[in-house]
Motif scaffolding. Structure first.
Motif, PDB file in Angstrom:
ATOM      1  N   PHE A  45       0.748  40.219  59.512  1.00  0.00           N
ATOM      2  CA  PHE A  45       1.446  40.003  58.063  1.00  0.00           C
ATOM      3  C   PHE A  45       2.255  40.502  57.505  1.00  0.00           C
ATOM      4  CE2 PHE A  45      -3.163  41.296  57.299  1.00  0.00           C
ATOM      5  CZ  PHE A  45      -4.180  39.884  56.637  1.00  0.00           C
ATOM      6  N   LEU A  53       4.729  38.179  50.519  1.00  0.00           N
ATOM      7  CA  LEU A  53       4.286  37.705  51.865  1.00  0.00           C
ATOM      8  C   LEU A  53       4.682  36.448  51.977  1.00  0.00           C
ATOM      9  CD1 LEU A  53       1.711  38.498  53.998  1.00  0.00           C
ATOM     10  CD2 LEU A  53       1.285  36.342  53.032  1.00  0.00           C
ATOM     11  N   LEU A  64      -3.830  41.717  49.081  1.00  0.00           N
ATOM     12  CA  LEU A  64      -2.318  41.738  49.754  1.00  0.00           C
ATOM     13  C   LEU A  64      -1.405  42.885  49.235  1.00  0.00           C
ATOM     14  CD1 LEU A  64      -0.676  38.340  49.693  1.00  0.00           C
ATOM     15  CD2 LEU A  64      -1.012  39.635  51.316  1.00  0.00           C
ATOM     16  N   TYR A  68       0.071  45.390  51.731  1.00  0.00           N
ATOM     17  CA  TYR A  68       1.278  46.012  51.470  1.00  0.00           C
ATOM     18  C   TYR A  68       1.776  47.451  51.473  1.00  0.00           C
ATOM     19  CZ  TYR A  68       6.582  46.592  49.995  1.00  0.00           C
ATOM     20  OH  TYR A  68       7.287  46.668  50.292  1.00  0.00           O
TER      21      TYR A  68
END
Ligand code: ADP
Length: 430
Positions: A45, A53, A64, A68
């Motif tokens: 990623f 993203l 997600l 992160y």
């Protein structure tokens, strides 16, 4: 596990370089991320500093944010080249991570996250385990069937052979061991058939010998008894007749002794009980000694033994056994010679061959082609009962053969139908 950690690190470092390289287009980076995800199960990623993203493997959108945050938690403030490695757990799933601060295509600061969930490996291992299990089961089944059918194929003929062997043991010599398709069993069958033939032959030999011997024993015994009675009743007072009759008894007793000696030496020789006792001796003298034994036949029955013998020929051999060889050959020649009752004996040294050559020739009928192969066999006697002055047992030539073979001397016979035979032996000169 260290292997997986190393894998994550190497993918992470490679991706950090790729991502920072401004010559590599973004599309290629996206492609690479997809490849890693698909082929290696490694998820990559790239996050912008605000958490959006920029590129990455397929993942549920709600996850997600937490991804992160996990990168941020490990790397903190963006700082060029900063990196971190960590392991996260989610239920029974372990993930190895590599996080780094990079500049996307050399410009925009971004955060890179490489993840390698171990459940993939576990799954793969499980898969492999199942394959291994299936393959080993299949291999086991195949091996089982192959060995079962092999065992069946092998044991069939062996059972057959052991059945035949039992019949043979019970005395049925006409059985046949059947060959099988396997070379080893076929060889075994052939060997057993050979053995059976030999046993059969030997059995026949024994029976023949017994018949021969009992016949040969009976005749002189009957004669001895008859002449003894005659002396008792008739000739006892007549010295001349008595002497004649006593001579018959003595001759017959000698025949019996000869017969018994022949049988004894055959069994001794064939059982390998007698050792070769080699020494140097005067062969010429030995030959004269044998010829003298037949002088009674020359005097009483008009036999001639013509001699062509060199004096003082010495050889190295077992003297006693060679005496027997020469005696047997000369007595056969006397027995089978023709009307002229003549036998020719020669003993000469051949300088060319460095051998002493002994030969004894008779003028008899000779030996038929089909008999020639058998005359050296134990207990063999030609079918036509030949009237002969020296009684034989059919063992004489076999004794000759065994003794000469043991000495490794060259010997044999040359014969011509109607003209007679010459038996010869080559002795080493000593
Ligand atoms: P045998 O006691 O019957 O003479 P041998 O073993 O000495 O036994 O000989 C075997 C057979 O070989 C004899 O029965 C005879 O048929 C043959 N034989 C041996 N010597 C002679 C010979 N000089 N001439 C012809 N036939 C012979």
């Amino acid at each position: 596990m260290t292997q997986e950690k190393r894998r994550v690190r190497s993918v992470g470092e490679e991706m950090a370089l790729t991502v920072s390289d401004n010559r590599i287009p973004e599309s290629l980076i996206v492609q690479k991320i997809a490849d890693y995800s698909l082929t290696d199960g490694v998820d990559v990623f790239i996050f912008s500093p605000d958490g959006t993203l920029r590129a990455g493997a397929a993942v549920q959108p709600e996850k997600l944010q937490s991804l992160y945050e996990s990168v941020n938690a490990k790397t903190g403030e963006w700082e060029d080249g900063k990196k971190a490695e960590f392991t996260s757990r989610d239920g029974n799933k372990t993930t190895f991570n590599y996080a780094a601060c990079v500049r996307l295509r050399g410009q925009e600061p971004c955060k890179l996250l490489v993840r390698y969930p171990v459940s993939h490996i576990a799954e793969a291992i499980n898969q492999i385990k199942i394959y291994v299990l299936i393959v080993s089961l299949a291999a086991f089944l195949i091996a089982f069937f192959i060995s079962y059918s092999l065992a069946n194929k092998l044991s069939g003929p062996i059972r057959n052979i052991s059945g035949t062997a039992k019949k043979l043991a019970a005395g049925d010599y006409d059985v046949q061991f059947n060959s099988a398709e396997y070379a080893e069993i076929a060889t075994l069958s052939d060997t057993l058939n050979y053995m059976k033939d030999e046993i059969k032959k030997s059995d026949q030999f024994q029976k023949e010998l017994l018949a021969n011997v009992s016949h040969d024993l009976k005749t002189p015994l009957t004669m001895i008894k008859a002449y003894a009675s005659m002396i008792q009743e008739i000739s006892g007072d007549d010295p001349e007749k008595r002497a004649k009759h006593l001579q018959v008894i003595i001759d017959e007793a000698d025949r019996l002794t000869g017969l018994v000696n022949d049988i004894l030496s055959t069994s001794k020789i064939t059982a390998g009980l007698d050792q070769l006792n080699k020494k140097v001796f005067n062969l010429t003298e030995l030959l004269y000694g044998v010829i003298n034994k037949f002088s009674y036949l020359q005097e009483t029955q008009g036999y001639n033994i013509m001699v062509d013998v060199e004096s003082n020929l010495y050889t190295l051999a077992d003297e006693e056994q060679i005496y027997q060889v020469i005696y047997n050959l000369v007595s056969n020649a006397v027995n089978y010679t023709g009307e002229d009752k003549t036998v020719y004996v020669s003993l000469k040294f051949s300088a060319e061959e460095q051998r002493i050559k002994f030969a004894v020739r008779d003028t008899g009928k000779g030996i038929a082609e089909d008999e020639l192969a058998h005359i050296w066999d134990r207990y063999y006697r030609s079918k036509d009962s030949h009237l002969r002055p020296v009684k034989g047992t059919g063992l004489g030539l076999n004794i000759v053969k065994v003794i000469l073979q043991k000495h490794a001397f060259n010997f044999g016979v040359n014969t011509k139908q109607g003209e007679g035979s010459t038996f010869y032996v080559d002795f080493p000169s000593a």
